[in-house]
Design a protein around this motif. Structure first.
Motif, PDB file in Angstrom:
ATOM      1  N   LEU A  39     -14.659 -56.078   2.758  1.00  0.00           N
ATOM      2  CA  LEU A  39     -15.338 -56.748   1.651  1.00  0.00           C
ATOM      3  C   LEU A  39     -16.833 -56.466   1.681  1.00  0.00           C
ATOM      4  O   LEU A  39     -17.455 -56.206   0.646  1.00  0.00           O
ATOM      5  CB  LEU A  39     -15.083 -58.256   1.749  1.00  0.00           C
ATOM      6  N   MET A  40     -17.410 -56.485   2.898  1.00  0.00           N
ATOM      7  CA  MET A  40     -18.857 -56.268   3.037  1.00  0.00           C
ATOM      8  C   MET A  40     -19.243 -54.879   2.538  1.00  0.00           C
ATOM      9  O   MET A  40     -20.186 -54.728   1.753  1.00  0.00           O
ATOM     10  CB  MET A  40     -19.248 -56.433   4.511  1.00  0.00           C
ATOM     11  N   VAL A  41     -18.490 -53.860   2.976  1.00  0.00           N
ATOM     12  CA  VAL A  41     -18.809 -52.493   2.543  1.00  0.00           C
ATOM     13  C   VAL A  41     -18.644 -52.368   1.033  1.00  0.00           C
ATOM     14  O   VAL A  41     -19.478 -51.764   0.344  1.00  0.00           O
ATOM     15  CB  VAL A  41     -17.912 -51.485   3.286  1.00  0.00           C
ATOM     16  N   ARG A  42     -17.580 -52.974   0.503  1.00  0.00           N
ATOM     17  CA  ARG A  42     -17.356 -52.903  -0.947  1.00  0.00           C
ATOM     18  C   ARG A  42     -18.484 -53.605  -1.694  1.00  0.00           C
ATOM     19  O   ARG A  42     -18.908 -53.169  -2.764  1.00  0.00           O
ATOM     20  CB  ARG A  42     -16.015 -53.534  -1.309  1.00  0.00           C
TER      21      ARG A  42
ATOM     22  N   ALA B  41     -25.467 -59.386  10.865  1.00  0.00           N
ATOM     23  CA  ALA B  41     -26.250 -59.576   9.641  1.00  0.00           C
ATOM     24  C   ALA B  41     -27.518 -58.751   9.693  1.00  0.00           C
ATOM     25  O   ALA B  41     -27.916 -58.148   8.690  1.00  0.00           O
ATOM     26  CB  ALA B  41     -26.572 -61.054   9.460  1.00  0.00           C
ATOM     27  N   ALA B  42     -28.174 -58.680  10.890  1.00  0.00           N
ATOM     28  CA  ALA B  42     -29.414 -57.913  11.013  1.00  0.00           C
ATOM     29  C   ALA B  42     -29.157 -56.443  10.715  1.00  0.00           C
ATOM     30  O   ALA B  42     -29.951 -55.789  10.034  1.00  0.00           O
ATOM     31  CB  ALA B  42     -29.989 -58.080  12.411  1.00  0.00           C
ATOM     32  N   MET B  43     -28.027 -55.919  11.207  1.00  0.00           N
ATOM     33  CA  MET B  43     -27.712 -54.519  10.951  1.00  0.00           C
ATOM     34  C   MET B  43     -27.580 -54.283   9.453  1.00  0.00           C
ATOM     35  O   MET B  43     -28.191 -53.364   8.899  1.00  0.00           O
ATOM     36  CB  MET B  43     -26.423 -54.134  11.674  1.00  0.00           C
ATOM     37  N   CYS B  44     -26.796 -55.139   8.785  1.00  0.00           N
ATOM     38  CA  CYS B  44     -26.544 -54.932   7.357  1.00  0.00           C
ATOM     39  C   CYS B  44     -27.828 -55.113   6.540  1.00  0.00           C
ATOM     40  O   CYS B  44     -28.136 -54.301   5.663  1.00  0.00           O
ATOM     41  CB  CYS B  44     -25.473 -55.895   6.871  1.00  0.00           C
ATOM     42  N   LEU B  45     -28.573 -56.172   6.825  1.00  0.00           N
ATOM     43  CA  LEU B  45     -29.781 -56.431   6.045  1.00  0.00           C
ATOM     44  C   LEU B  45     -30.821 -55.352   6.286  1.00  0.00           C
ATOM     45  O   LEU B  45     -31.493 -54.900   5.359  1.00  0.00           O
ATOM     46  CB  LEU B  45     -30.350 -57.809   6.400  1.00  0.00           C
ATOM     47  N   ALA B  83     -36.173 -50.355  12.129  1.00  0.00           N
ATOM     48  CA  ALA B  83     -36.205 -50.943  13.470  1.00  0.00           C
ATOM     49  C   ALA B  83     -35.176 -52.058  13.588  1.00  0.00           C
ATOM     50  O   ALA B  83     -34.394 -52.101  14.549  1.00  0.00           O
ATOM     51  CB  ALA B  83     -37.604 -51.478  13.764  1.00  0.00           C
ATOM     52  N   ILE B  84     -35.145 -52.947  12.584  1.00  0.00           N
ATOM     53  CA  ILE B  84     -34.186 -54.066  12.618  1.00  0.00           C
ATOM     54  C   ILE B  84     -32.766 -53.518  12.580  1.00  0.00           C
ATOM     55  O   ILE B  84     -31.890 -53.975  13.320  1.00  0.00           O
ATOM     56  CB  ILE B  84     -34.431 -55.004  11.428  1.00  0.00           C
ATOM     57  N   ALA B  85     -32.524 -52.520  11.718  1.00  0.00           N
ATOM     58  CA  ALA B  85     -31.168 -52.003  11.570  1.00  0.00           C
ATOM     59  C   ALA B  85     -30.698 -51.348  12.864  1.00  0.00           C
ATOM     60  O   ALA B  85     -29.573 -51.575  13.313  1.00  0.00           O
ATOM     61  CB  ALA B  85     -31.115 -51.006  10.423  1.00  0.00           C
ATOM     62  N   VAL B 164     -24.479 -61.424   2.321  1.00  0.00           N
ATOM     63  CA  VAL B 164     -24.264 -60.694   3.574  1.00  0.00           C
ATOM     64  C   VAL B 164     -24.247 -61.652   4.754  1.00  0.00           C
ATOM     65  O   VAL B 164     -23.405 -61.551   5.657  1.00  0.00           O
ATOM     66  CB  VAL B 164     -25.356 -59.618   3.756  1.00  0.00           C
ATOM     67  N   LEU B 165     -25.174 -62.639   4.719  1.00  0.00           N
ATOM     68  CA  LEU B 165     -25.205 -63.626   5.808  1.00  0.00           C
ATOM     69  C   LEU B 165     -23.905 -64.402   5.875  1.00  0.00           C
ATOM     70  O   LEU B 165     -23.353 -64.612   6.962  1.00  0.00           O
ATOM     71  CB  LEU B 165     -26.381 -64.593   5.600  1.00  0.00           C
TER      72      LEU B 165
END
Lengths: 137, 179
Positions: A39-42, B41-45, B83-85, B164-165
């Motif tokens: 879901l996140m990737v989508r 979450a840090a990776m995605c954001l 850096a965060i990612a 995302v969170l």
């Protein structure tokens, strides 16, 4: 009880919770993590696409990617880490799943056609040519 | 028949069961969930932020000179996002890798993390250097048109990070709670 005893005996070692749905048993944590990764990737892909949002199409593709993830996780009883990768990959491929199975399905139908006895004899290369013409239009 | 298959599976799961987390987090599921949540979450954001900045820098490459204040500002944001990612991603992947129960995987990922961590700190050094070099000029130029920044109108832009969170939190909770 026995399981809990085993957990208590070895600190830090845990046993995955197993859920079952329609008679299929799967590790619950892996399933949820895989589906959410998908879901996140989508979400990333959907929200990053410029232009007007196509919610229905995106919803269908997401649902299918999640279904593929769920089936894979149930089939292979993957662990959490692998579930992340499974979900992420299925989500990233997304719409590619449709075109992949369209092509595969077509070749499967062709193979079945060729294997069936007593069919009108159309040479394979002629069929292929016709199909190419079909695609061009 | 079905019951037999189930108990077979549970037996298999018990044999393959392994530590979910490094020893420092083994007996603290709450702390493990918190770490998984924040790092994922840090990776995605961070990826979102760095990706967006990279695209904007690329889109404006014909317009903005590299030493314009806006270019420096964007580059600093790009470095912060990277850096965060990198740091969050390395930590998240190494935390998640423990659940694979495979010593080889855990070891490889841990080594990868040791390689990536200095790189992410390096990104931090780059933006610190840029800030130090550009600070007086940027402040001087920012004072030229001191209009207040209206941040409330941009409030809906936080919807995506919030989503995302939420997804990361659900993932971490499921991973820890269902073991």
């Amino acid at each position: 009880m026995i399981r809990e005893g085993a957990i208590a005996a070895a600190p830090g070692v845990t046993v995955p919770v197993v859920w079952s749905f329609l008679g299929y048993h799967f590790p619950a944590g892996s399933m949820i993590v895989g589906l959410l990764a998908c879901l996140m990737v989508r979400l990333f892909i959907t929200l990053d696409t410029p232009g007007p949002k196509r919610w229905v199409l995106d919803g269908v593709v997401t649902g299918m990617a999640m279904l593929v993830t769920a089936v894979w996780i149930t089939e292979h009883q993957v662990d959490l880490f692998a579930a992340l990768g499974t979900g992420g990959t299925a989500g990233a491929i997304g719409a590619g799943i449709i075109s992949f199975f369209k092509r595969r399905g077509q070749s499967a139908i062709d193979a079945l056609e060729a294997a069936l006895p007593g069919k009108p004899a159309v040479p394979a290369d002629m069929t292929a040519t016709l199909r190419e013409l079909d695609k061009a239009e | 028949m079905t019951g037999n298959a189930t108990s077979n599976y549970i037996g298999e799961a018990m044999r393959s069961s392994a530590a979910l987390a490094p020893p420092s987090l083994a007996d603290q599921p709450g702390l493990l969930a918190w770490n998984l949540f924040v790092m994922t979450a840090a990776m995605c954001l961070g990826l979102m932020m760095a990706g967006k900045q990279a695209r904007r820098i690329w889109a404006a490459r014909e317009i903005d000179h590299p030493t314009d204040p806006v270019s420096i500002y964007r580059f600093i944001i790009l470095m912060a996002g990277t850096a965060i990612a990198l740091r969050g991603g390395a930590e998240a992947v190494s935390l998640w890798s423990w659940s694979s129960g495979d010593a080889g995987t855990v070891e490889r990922i841990a080594e990868l993390k040791r390689w990536l961590d200095p790189l992410s700190v390096g990104c931090g050094f780059v933006w610190m250097t840029l800030h130090t070099l550009a600070e007086p000029m940027i402040e001087h130029q920012l004072r030229k048109a001191p209009l207040p920044v209206d941040m409330w109108s941009r409030w809906p832009q936080l919807r995506k990070p919030a989503l995302v969170l939420v997804v990361s939190l659900l993932m971490a909770t499921a991973a820890v709670g269902l073991r």
